[in-house]
Design an enzyme around this catalytic site. Structure first.
Site, PDB file in Angstrom:
ATOM      1  N   MET A  71       0.843  -1.199   0.000  1.00 39.57           N
ATOM      2  CA  MET A  71       0.000   0.000   0.000  1.00 39.57           C
ATOM      3  C   MET A  71       0.885   1.259   0.000  1.00 39.57           C
ATOM      4  SD  MET A  71      -3.463  -0.889   2.003  1.00 39.57           S
ATOM      5  CE  MET A  71      -2.906  -0.563   3.665  1.00 39.57           C
ATOM      6  N   GLY A  72       2.171   1.093  -0.261  1.00 39.45           N
ATOM      7  CA  GLY A  72       3.050   2.251  -0.415  1.00 39.45           C
ATOM      8  C   GLY A  72       3.512   2.861   0.892  1.00 39.45           C
ATOM      9  N   HIS A 109       9.367  -2.811   3.689  1.00 44.79           N
ATOM     10  CA  HIS A 109       8.902  -3.001   2.308  1.00 44.79           C
ATOM     11  C   HIS A 109      10.086  -3.285   1.376  1.00 44.79           C
ATOM     12  CE1 HIS A 109       5.470  -0.205   3.619  1.00 44.79           C
ATOM     13  NE2 HIS A 109       4.830  -1.264   3.160  1.00 44.79           N
ATOM     14  N   PHE A 117       6.776   3.666   1.616  1.00 44.47           N
ATOM     15  CA  PHE A 117       7.772   2.628   1.895  1.00 44.47           C
ATOM     16  C   PHE A 117       8.698   2.929   3.058  1.00 44.47           C
ATOM     17  CE2 PHE A 117       7.601   1.297  -2.828  1.00 44.47           C
ATOM     18  CZ  PHE A 117       6.465   0.568  -2.575  1.00 44.47           C
ATOM     19  N   SER A 160       3.945   1.695   8.045  1.00 45.65           N
ATOM     20  CA  SER A 160       3.591   3.006   7.478  1.00 45.65           C
ATOM     21  C   SER A 160       2.813   3.814   8.511  1.00 45.65           C
ATOM     22  CB  SER A 160       2.751   2.825   6.219  1.00 45.65           C
ATOM     23  OG  SER A 160       3.425   1.994   5.300  1.00 45.65           O
TER      24      SER A 160
HETATM   25  P1  AMP Z   1       1.517  -2.699   3.546  1.00 47.49           P
HETATM   26  O1  AMP Z   1       2.034  -1.687   2.575  1.00 47.49           O
HETATM   27  O2  AMP Z   1       1.527  -2.236   4.955  1.00 47.49           O
HETATM   28  O3  AMP Z   1       0.224  -3.327   3.095  1.00 47.49           O
HETATM   29  O4  AMP Z   1       2.566  -3.883   3.524  1.00 47.49           O
HETATM   30  C1  AMP Z   1       3.002  -4.474   2.327  1.00 47.49           C
HETATM   31  C2  AMP Z   1       3.804  -5.710   2.662  1.00 47.49           C
HETATM   32  O5  AMP Z   1       4.920  -5.338   3.483  1.00 47.49           O
HETATM   33  C3  AMP Z   1       3.015  -6.749   3.482  1.00 47.49           C
HETATM   34  O6  AMP Z   1       3.352  -8.049   3.027  1.00 47.49           O
HETATM   35  C4  AMP Z   1       3.493  -6.506   4.884  1.00 47.49           C
HETATM   36  O7  AMP Z   1       3.401  -7.661   5.704  1.00 47.49           O
HETATM   37  C5  AMP Z   1       4.937  -6.141   4.632  1.00 47.49           C
HETATM   38  N1  AMP Z   1       5.501  -5.401   5.773  1.00 47.49           N
HETATM   39  C6  AMP Z   1       4.983  -4.302   6.370  1.00 47.49           C
HETATM   40  N2  AMP Z   1       5.758  -3.926   7.415  1.00 47.49           N
HETATM   41  C7  AMP Z   1       6.779  -4.816   7.477  1.00 47.49           C
HETATM   42  C8  AMP Z   1       7.917  -4.982   8.344  1.00 47.49           C
HETATM   43  N3  AMP Z   1       8.145  -4.155   9.350  1.00 47.49           N
HETATM   44  N4  AMP Z   1       8.748  -6.025   8.102  1.00 47.49           N
HETATM   45  C9  AMP Z   1       8.523  -6.879   7.078  1.00 47.49           C
HETATM   46  N5  AMP Z   1       7.472  -6.778   6.223  1.00 47.49           N
HETATM   47  C10 AMP Z   1       6.616  -5.765   6.420  1.00 47.49           C
END
Ligand code: AMP
Length: 286
Positions: free
Chosen positions: A30-31, A37, A33, A186
């Site tokens: 969902m950006g 990410h 970053f 995020s």
């Molecule tokens: P999001 O943009 O929050 O939907 O996350 C996109 C991807 O990044 C998802 O697979 C999350 O599980 C992963 N993600 C988010 N935060 C972390 C983190 N701190 N460590 C590892 N992966 C993450």
């Protein structure tokens, strides 16, 4: 790095890449970053010839009173970070592109979506599985990479892929943390300085639980009570859930066996934070 906004164009590009014999790894996001990410994108690069990402704040996984409008966005910054880590194609659709008028089909996974986060976000996982299924059909990856920070999401996606015979390998990546232990998210950008201190109560809870488990405590109720006290000692916190559950079924357990998952959701001010860790065998790497 190529940036594609239209689903049909993305499908054509992925098909071309596949026909030229390349393997494709996909990271949906969902950006906004952070290093977590970017780590997923690096891992994707180790698993395949081509790295595809998507940046899409998906409205259907937010509840009516949640932060869809306020969710942080930084498309230009994200694209330059993705370029730096070697992403080949970024798919950046609009809401209208993903959900054209008349779109009405959804994907729902069963029991796994009834626990943990589903208790306070009842329609969340149907939004996630529907958008991820659509993104898989659009980007046609061989491999898709997800973070273990969203443990339930990773479990639910793996179940969807298995149950629907999707020919995609799901790879989970350990949670990336700030130096003091806070899981990168995020949503951390919502926290003010005082709340940021209280946000550490999640990591401290996991350390407390791991310590109790290692010392032989097997009563889930006692571990939960210790965590509850620790969290509520931090200002601005409100517990959404503390769950000690089976790492595969996500069903709550009363007695901790060889292995259990501790999953937490805590509101710190207006920000809802989640985190998790395994207790037992795998946590010790044995
Ligand atoms: P999001 O943009 O929050 O939907 O996350 C996109 C991807 O990044 C998802 O697979 C999350 O599980 C992963 N993600 C988010 N935060 C972390 C983190 N701190 N460590 C590892 N992966 C993450």
């Amino acid at each position: 790095m190529q940036v594609i906004e239209r689903a049909e164009e993305m499908q054509r590009r992925s098909e071309e890449l596949r026909l030229s014999g390349k393997t494709l790894a996909f990271v949906p996001t969902m950006g906004f970053f952070h290093e977590g990410h970017l780590e997923l994108m690096r891992v994707a690069g180790k698993h395949a010839d081509v790295v595809l990402i998507s940046i899409f704040v998906n409205p259907t996984q937010f509840g009516p009173s949640e932060d869809f409008e306020a969710y942080p966005r930084d498309m230009e910054g994200d694209l330059s970070k993705a370029r730096e880590v070697g992403v080949d194609v970024a798919f950046t659709p609009s809401v209208e592109e993903m959900y054209p008028e008349g779109s009405e089909t959804t994907v729902a996974v069963g029991k796994l979506t009834k626990h943990l986060c589903a208790l306070s976000r009842p329609s969340h996982f149907e939004g996630v599985t529907t958008v991820v299924a659509k993104l898989f059909n659009i980007t046609k990856p061989h491999i898709a990479v997800f973070g273990q920070k969203d443990y339930q999401q990773l479990t639910v996606i793996a179940k969807m892929v298995k149950d629907l015979n999707m020919d995609i390998q799901i790879v989970g990546v350990p949670t990336y943390r700030e130096p003091d232990g806070l899981a990168m998210s995020s949503r951390n950008s919502y926290l003010n300085a005082e709340e940021r201190k209280s946000a550490l109560s999640l990591k401290k809870s996991m350390d407390l639980a791991s310590g109790m488990f290692e010392q032989g405590e097997r009563d889930a109720g006692k571990v939960k009570a210790g965590i509850e006290k620790l969290i509520l000692n931090h200002p601005y916190t409100k517990i959404d859930y503390i769950s000690l559950c089976h790492p595969v079924t996500l069903e709550d357990v009363d007695v901790l066996e060889d292995e259990a998952l501790l999953a937490l959701a805590v509101r710190v001010g207006r920000t809802r934070l989640i985190d998790n860790c395994l207790l037992g065998k795998r946590a010790r790497g044995s």
